[in-house]
Design a protein around this motif. Structure first.
Motif, PDB file in Angstrom:
ATOM      1  N   SER A   1       0.816  -1.217   0.000  1.00  0.00           N
ATOM      2  CA  SER A   1       0.000   0.000   0.000  1.00  0.00           C
ATOM      3  C   SER A   1       0.851   1.269   0.000  1.00  0.00           C
ATOM      4  N   HIS A   2       2.146   1.142   0.240  1.00  0.00           N
ATOM      5  CA  HIS A   2       3.029   2.295   0.066  1.00  0.00           C
ATOM      6  C   HIS A   2       3.982   2.072  -1.109  1.00  0.00           C
ATOM      7  N   THR A   3       4.919   1.137  -0.957  1.00  0.00           N
ATOM      8  CA  THR A   3       5.926   0.936  -2.008  1.00  0.00           C
ATOM      9  C   THR A   3       5.297   0.474  -3.315  1.00  0.00           C
ATOM     10  N   GLY A   4       4.316  -0.407  -3.248  1.00  0.00           N
ATOM     11  CA  GLY A   4       3.648  -0.847  -4.471  1.00  0.00           C
ATOM     12  C   GLY A   4       3.035   0.322  -5.227  1.00  0.00           C
ATOM     13  N   ILE A   5       2.380   1.224  -4.490  1.00  0.00           N
ATOM     14  CA  ILE A   5       1.776   2.409  -5.105  1.00  0.00           C
ATOM     15  C   ILE A   5       2.858   3.323  -5.679  1.00  0.00           C
TER      16      ILE A   5
ATOM     17  N   GLU B   1       5.262 -11.849  -0.883  1.00  0.00           N
ATOM     18  CA  GLU B   1       5.272 -11.704   0.565  1.00  0.00           C
ATOM     19  C   GLU B   1       5.996 -12.908   1.137  1.00  0.00           C
ATOM     20  N   ARG B   2       7.093 -12.627   1.848  1.00  0.00           N
ATOM     21  CA  ARG B   2       7.912 -13.696   2.456  1.00  0.00           C
ATOM     22  C   ARG B   2       8.219 -14.817   1.459  1.00  0.00           C
ATOM     23  N   GLY B   3       8.582 -14.426   0.235  1.00  0.00           N
ATOM     24  CA  GLY B   3       9.002 -15.384  -0.774  1.00  0.00           C
ATOM     25  C   GLY B   3       7.884 -16.009  -1.583  1.00  0.00           C
ATOM     26  N   LYS B   4       6.640 -15.755  -1.227  1.00  0.00           N
ATOM     27  CA  LYS B   4       5.506 -16.333  -1.949  1.00  0.00           C
ATOM     28  C   LYS B   4       4.906 -15.287  -2.880  1.00  0.00           C
ATOM     29  N   HIS B   5       4.759 -15.653  -4.148  1.00  0.00           N
ATOM     30  CA  HIS B   5       4.141 -14.753  -5.120  1.00  0.00           C
ATOM     31  C   HIS B   5       2.681 -14.570  -4.741  1.00  0.00           C
ATOM     32  N   ILE B   6       2.259 -13.311  -4.547  1.00  0.00           N
ATOM     33  CA  ILE B   6       0.868 -13.062  -4.150  1.00  0.00           C
ATOM     34  C   ILE B   6       0.066 -12.326  -5.217  1.00  0.00           C
ATOM     35  N   ALA B   7       0.746 -11.668  -6.159  1.00  0.00           N
ATOM     36  CA  ALA B   7       0.002 -10.950  -7.200  1.00  0.00           C
ATOM     37  C   ALA B   7       0.944 -10.465  -8.286  1.00  0.00           C
ATOM     38  N   THR B   8       0.362 -10.212  -9.446  1.00  0.00           N
ATOM     39  CA  THR B   8       1.028  -9.470 -10.514  1.00  0.00           C
ATOM     40  C   THR B   8       0.099  -8.327 -10.873  1.00  0.00           C
ATOM     41  N   VAL B   9       0.624  -7.114 -10.772  1.00  0.00           N
ATOM     42  CA  VAL B   9      -0.177  -5.917 -11.019  1.00  0.00           C
ATOM     43  C   VAL B   9       0.358  -5.220 -12.260  1.00  0.00           C
ATOM     44  N   ASN B  10      -0.540  -4.888 -13.170  1.00  0.00           N
ATOM     45  CA  ASN B  10      -0.163  -4.136 -14.364  1.00  0.00           C
ATOM     46  C   ASN B  10      -0.105  -2.661 -13.992  1.00  0.00           C
ATOM     47  N   ALA B  11       1.095  -2.130 -13.861  1.00  0.00           N
ATOM     48  CA  ALA B  11       1.276  -0.739 -13.430  1.00  0.00           C
ATOM     49  C   ALA B  11       0.724   0.256 -14.440  1.00  0.00           C
ATOM     50  N   LEU B  12       0.525  -0.174 -15.670  1.00  0.00           N
ATOM     51  CA  LEU B  12       0.039   0.727 -16.713  1.00  0.00           C
ATOM     52  C   LEU B  12      -1.484   0.747 -16.822  1.00  0.00           C
ATOM     53  N   ALA B  13      -2.147  -0.108 -16.057  1.00  0.00           N
ATOM     54  CA  ALA B  13      -3.611  -0.156 -16.086  1.00  0.00           C
ATOM     55  C   ALA B  13      -4.201   1.046 -15.340  1.00  0.00           C
ATOM     56  N   ASP B  14      -5.374   1.473 -15.779  1.00  0.00           N
ATOM     57  CA  ASP B  14      -6.034   2.607 -15.126  1.00  0.00           C
ATOM     58  C   ASP B  14      -6.321   2.336 -13.656  1.00  0.00           C
ATOM     59  N   ASP B  15      -6.578   1.073 -13.307  1.00  0.00           N
ATOM     60  CA  ASP B  15      -6.916   0.729 -11.926  1.00  0.00           C
ATOM     61  C   ASP B  15      -5.741   0.088 -11.178  1.00  0.00           C
ATOM     62  N   ALA B  16      -4.518   0.376 -11.596  1.00  0.00           N
ATOM     63  CA  ALA B  16      -3.337  -0.262 -10.999  1.00  0.00           C
ATOM     64  C   ALA B  16      -3.241  -0.024  -9.492  1.00  0.00           C
ATOM     65  N   GLU B  17      -3.447   1.202  -9.068  1.00  0.00           N
ATOM     66  CA  GLU B  17      -3.348   1.488  -7.635  1.00  0.00           C
ATOM     67  C   GLU B  17      -4.421   0.735  -6.856  1.00  0.00           C
ATOM     68  N   LYS B  18      -5.604   0.661  -7.412  1.00  0.00           N
ATOM     69  CA  LYS B  18      -6.697  -0.081  -6.776  1.00  0.00           C
ATOM     70  C   LYS B  18      -6.333  -1.563  -6.653  1.00  0.00           C
ATOM     71  N   GLN B  19      -5.729  -2.134  -7.723  1.00  0.00           N
ATOM     72  CA  GLN B  19      -5.294  -3.532  -7.676  1.00  0.00           C
ATOM     73  C   GLN B  19      -4.284  -3.751  -6.552  1.00  0.00           C
ATOM     74  N   MET B  20      -3.327  -2.817  -6.430  1.00  0.00           N
ATOM     75  CA  MET B  20      -2.300  -2.944  -5.398  1.00  0.00           C
ATOM     76  C   MET B  20      -2.912  -2.829  -3.999  1.00  0.00           C
ATOM     77  N   LEU B  21      -3.832  -1.914  -3.819  1.00  0.00           N
ATOM     78  CA  LEU B  21      -4.456  -1.721  -2.514  1.00  0.00           C
ATOM     79  C   LEU B  21      -5.312  -2.920  -2.108  1.00  0.00           C
ATOM     80  N   LYS B  22      -5.852  -3.653  -3.093  1.00  0.00           N
ATOM     81  CA  LYS B  22      -6.659  -4.835  -2.793  1.00  0.00           C
ATOM     82  C   LYS B  22      -5.862  -5.934  -2.096  1.00  0.00           C
ATOM     83  N   LEU B  23      -4.535  -5.839  -2.184  1.00  0.00           N
ATOM     84  CA  LEU B  23      -3.712  -6.864  -1.520  1.00  0.00           C
ATOM     85  C   LEU B  23      -3.849  -6.784  -0.004  1.00  0.00           C
ATOM     86  N   GLY B  24      -4.269  -5.634   0.507  1.00  0.00           N
ATOM     87  CA  GLY B  24      -4.592  -5.510   1.916  1.00  0.00           C
ATOM     88  C   GLY B  24      -3.442  -5.280   2.866  1.00  0.00           C
ATOM     89  N   PHE B  25      -2.305  -4.847   2.366  1.00  0.00           N
ATOM     90  CA  PHE B  25      -1.159  -4.586   3.252  1.00  0.00           C
ATOM     91  C   PHE B  25      -0.874  -3.113   3.298  1.00  0.00           C
TER      92      PHE B  25
END
Length: 148
Positions: free
Chosen positions: A26-30, A124-148
């Motif tokens: 929710s910080h670095t991902g954004i 997260e701790r070595g486990k792949h939890i998501a792939t987010v398309n940074a170029l998508a219009d809803d990229a920040e929303k996708q990242m925030l959905k991870l809940g961290f």
């Protein structure tokens, strides 16, 4: 207490850099999304993973005045520098790679791989939890959905 992370890149053979603070999505991902949208994946990867040794934190809005005026006195020495639009970088640090995500002794809670196509793989701790398309219009929303 800091949330440590590793930022690596597909373009640099998964060479990465240590990030000391605010490594959660929710910080670095954004911040990574904003940098990739502004500069493109290749320049973001080169700046974050090749041109600098590591990062104290990444924040696209951190200002030169705050750094130069010594308001963050812990950063006001030769070990750190400010890269406007990116954050506070370290002038010394060991190389890391995306392979370090899986090291059981690792203190990094999160890992990010910037891919050439503008996607960001999130770990997260070595486990792949998501792939987010940074170029998508809803990229920040996708990242925030991870809940961290």
């Amino acid at each position: 207490m800091s949330t440590h992370a590793i930022i690596a890149s597909d373009a640099t053979n998964r060479l990465g850099r240590y990030l000391h603070s605010d490594g959660y999505p929710s910080h670095t991902g954004i911040q990574l999304i904003r940098i990739i949208q502004r500069d493109g994946a290749q320049k973001a990867a080169e700046t974050l993973c090749v041109d600098h040794y590591g990062w104290s934190f990444i924040d696209t809005l951190y200002t030169m005045n705050r750094f130069n005026e010594g308001q963050d006195s812990g950063y006001y020495d030769e070990r750190f520098g400010l890269l406007p639009g990116y954050g506070i970088f370290c002038t010394e640090q060991d190389d890391v790679t995306a392979d370090d995500f899986d090291d059981p002794k690792s203190t990094e809670e999160f890992g990010y791989i910037i891919n050439n196509d503008g996607t960001i793989e999130v770990y997260e701790r070595g486990k792949h939890i998501a792939t987010v398309n940074a170029l998508a219009d809803d990229a920040e929303k996708q990242m925030l959905k991870l809940g961290f």
